[in-house]
Design an enzyme around this catalytic site. Structure first.
Site, PDB file in Angstrom:
ATOM      1  N   LYS A  40       0.834  -1.198   0.000  1.00 31.78           N
ATOM      2  CA  LYS A  40       0.000   0.000   0.000  1.00 31.78           C
ATOM      3  C   LYS A  40       0.876   1.259   0.000  1.00 31.78           C
ATOM      4  O   LYS A  40       0.588   2.228  -0.709  1.00 31.78           O
ATOM      5  CB  LYS A  40      -0.914  -0.010   1.231  1.00 31.78           C
ATOM      6  CG  LYS A  40      -1.954   1.085   1.249  1.00 31.78           C
ATOM      7  CD  LYS A  40      -2.771   1.066   2.532  1.00 31.78           C
ATOM      8  CE  LYS A  40      -3.666  -0.137   2.637  1.00 31.78           C
ATOM      9  NZ  LYS A  40      -4.577  -0.033   3.827  1.00 31.78           N
ATOM     10  N   ASP A  86      -9.116   3.244   4.847  1.00 31.76           N
ATOM     11  CA  ASP A  86      -9.735   1.954   5.093  1.00 31.76           C
ATOM     12  C   ASP A  86     -10.334   1.540   3.763  1.00 31.76           C
ATOM     13  O   ASP A  86     -11.030   2.329   3.114  1.00 31.76           O
ATOM     14  CB  ASP A  86     -10.816   2.027   6.175  1.00 31.76           C
ATOM     15  CG  ASP A  86     -11.209   0.621   6.646  1.00 31.76           C
ATOM     16  OD1 ASP A  86     -10.303  -0.187   6.907  1.00 31.76           O
ATOM     17  OD2 ASP A  86     -12.408   0.334   6.739  1.00 31.76           O
TER      18      ASP A  86
END
Length: 201
Positions: free
Chosen positions: A20, A77
């Site tokens: 990420k 998220d």
């Protein structure tokens, strides 16, 4: 806004996910700031993500780390929503079947649960909510989505998580078969980060 831009030379991104972080740094490389993961910033935080939406969980993470560091903190998220499975795994995507379960096992489980389901009913989307928390208590959020279908097998090595089973009909490949540059232009995370950059600027 100009004052905030001059002072903000460093941002902490509340994640420990190296895949990420690579995406985040590439998408945000045009900002004149250094971006640190929790590990790189030397932060250990036991954050309970008990929100009922992607936005709530992102805000929880960003605010928790912001209060610990008194620095600007971004958090996201994200997850996979499969329409045939009533939106599962949704906000529980990272914890689906247990956080220590490999994504190869998770992906195969989802493929198995969709056995016999025709392509037109395999619709799904990746969702990403990003929150920016500032020491003065200000919190901003942004959301991005990427629509696709669940494939019949894992394909590709470029992504992580559920990318190998997330098929993009218009590109004729899975999310994990796109180059990072291609993925960042159309991904849920890319869209959400581009939107939050407008706030940071």
């Amino acid at each position: 806004m100009a004052r905030r831009r001059r002072l903000m030379k460093r941002i902490i991104f509340a994640t420990g996910n190296e895949g990420k972080m690579r995406e985040i740094r590439r998408i945000m490389e045009d900002l004149d700031v250094e971006i640190f993961s929790l590990k790189e910033a030397g932060i250990q935080a036991d954050i309970v993500e008990d929100g009922s939406s992607f936005e709530e969980n992102a805000v929880i993470k960003a605010k928790t780390v912001c209060e610990l560091t008194n620095e600007v903190v971004l958090a996201d998220d994200s997850g996979l929503e499969i329409d045939y499975l009533n939106g599962e795994p949704g906000i529980y995507s990272a914890r689906y079947m247990g956080e220590d379960t490999s994504y190869r096992i998770k992906n195969q489980n989802l493929i198995d649960r969709l056995a016999g389901v025709p392509q037109e009913k395999r619709t799904a989307r990746f969702v990403c909510a990003v929150a920016a928390a500032y020491p003065d208590g200000t919190v901003k959020t942004a959301r991005g989505t990427m629509e696709g279908i669940i494939g019949y097998e894992e394909r590709g090595e470029n992504g992580f998580g559920y990318d190998p089973i997330f098929f993009l009909p218009e590109y004729g490949c899975s999310s994990a078969e796109l180059s990072m540059e291609e993925k960042n232009k159309i991904s849920h995370r890319g869209k959400a980060l581009e939107a939050i950059k407008e706030v940071l600027l």
